[in-house]
Design an enzyme around this catalytic site. Structure first.
Site, PDB file in Angstrom:
ATOM      1  N   ARG A  68       0.816  -1.221   0.000  1.00  0.00           N
ATOM      2  CA  ARG A  68       0.000   0.000   0.000  1.00  0.00           C
ATOM      3  C   ARG A  68       0.845   1.265   0.000  1.00  0.00           C
ATOM      4  NH1 ARG A  68      -2.762  -3.869   2.854  1.00  0.00           N
ATOM      5  NH2 ARG A  68      -1.744  -3.230   4.767  1.00  0.00           N
ATOM      6  N   GLU A 105       5.495 -10.191  14.434  1.00  0.00           N
ATOM      7  CA  GLU A 105       4.930 -10.821  15.628  1.00  0.00           C
ATOM      8  C   GLU A 105       4.893 -12.325  15.478  1.00  0.00           C
ATOM      9  OE1 GLU A 105       1.881  -8.251  13.949  1.00  0.00           O
ATOM     10  OE2 GLU A 105       4.021  -7.997  13.725  1.00  0.00           O
TER      11      GLU A 105
END
Length: 185
Positions: A68, A105
Site C-alpha cells: 500500500r 509478531e
C-alpha cells in the site's frame, strides 16, 4: 466565515475498521475507502504534498513499502516531480537487489530494493500506509542506507501507537509524519 476542517478527522471518517482480521482481537485499519472517492483521495495526497513541497523537507526520491505504500508513494512522487522506488517483498524484483530481514509478531519477513534504486547522498522520503510495530519501515530505512541514501522522514497515513512502532522508529532517529492517530483504540 470559514468552517473548521480537520484533515485527520476527515480521513479517519473514511478509514474502515475491520474487527478480528486477520486474526481474532485485531482491529484492522483499512485505507482502501480513502482511495475510492476522488475528493477524499485528493485531500489525502494534498496533505502529504503540501508538507513535502517545503524546501527543507522536499526529497530527491520517494520510496514506497510493499504494497500500500506504493499507492501513496508513487502518487506523491509524481506530484512532487521526483522519482519513485518500490521496496518489495523478497523475490519480486527482477534486477540485482539488496535485502533486509526483519522480525514480525509471527515470524520474519524480507524486503528488497534494486541496487541502483538510489544514489549515495539522495534524500529519500519513506512511505507506507500505516505504522504498527515499525519493522517494515525500519527495514526499508536500512535498505536505503545500505545504498548510501539518507532517509529524511518516514510518512504514513495511520499511526497505531499502542503497537510501539512509531516510538521505536523515533528512538532510532527517524522523524515521522502521520495524518491519523489511533491512540487508545
Amino acid at each position: 466565515m470559514q468552517a473548521d476542517f480537520s484533515i485527520s478527522a476527515y480521513l479517519k471518517e473514511h478509514i474502515r475498521t475491520v474487527p478480528d482480521w486477520p486474526t481474532p482481537g485485531v482491529q484492522f485499519r483499512d485505507i482502501t475507502p480513502l482511495l475510492q472517492e476522488p475528493k477524499v483521495f485528493r485531500v489525502l495526497i494534498d496533505a502529504f504534498v503540501h508538507r513535502y513541497m517545503d524546501r527543507d523537507l522536499r526529497p530527491d526520491m520517494v520510496a514506497g513499502l510493499d504494497a500500500r505504500g506504493f499507492i501513496i508513494g508513487a502518487v506523491l512522487a509524481f506530484e512532487l516531480g521526483v522519482g519513485f522506488v518500490p521496496i518489495r517483498k523478497k523475490g519480486k524484483l527482477p534486477f540485482s537487489t539488496v535485502a533486509e530481514t526483519y522480525e514480525l509478531e509471527y515470524g520474519s519477513a524480507t524486503v528488497e530494493l534494486h541496487t541502483d534504486a538510489v544514489r549515495p547522498g539522495d534524500r529519500v522520503l519513506l512511505v507506507d500506509d500505516l505504522i504498527a510495530t515499525g519493522g517494515t519501515m525500519m527495514a526499508g530505512r536500512r535498505l536505503l542506507e545500505k545504498l548510501g541514501a539518507h532517509v529524511t522522514e518516514g510518512a504514513a497515513i495511520v499511526d497505531l501507537p499502542e503497537l510501539g512502532g512509531s516510538r521505536r522508529l523515533r528512538d532510532a532517529g527517524l522523524p515521522l509524519f502521520t495524518l491519523v492517530d489511533y491512540a487508545g483504540h
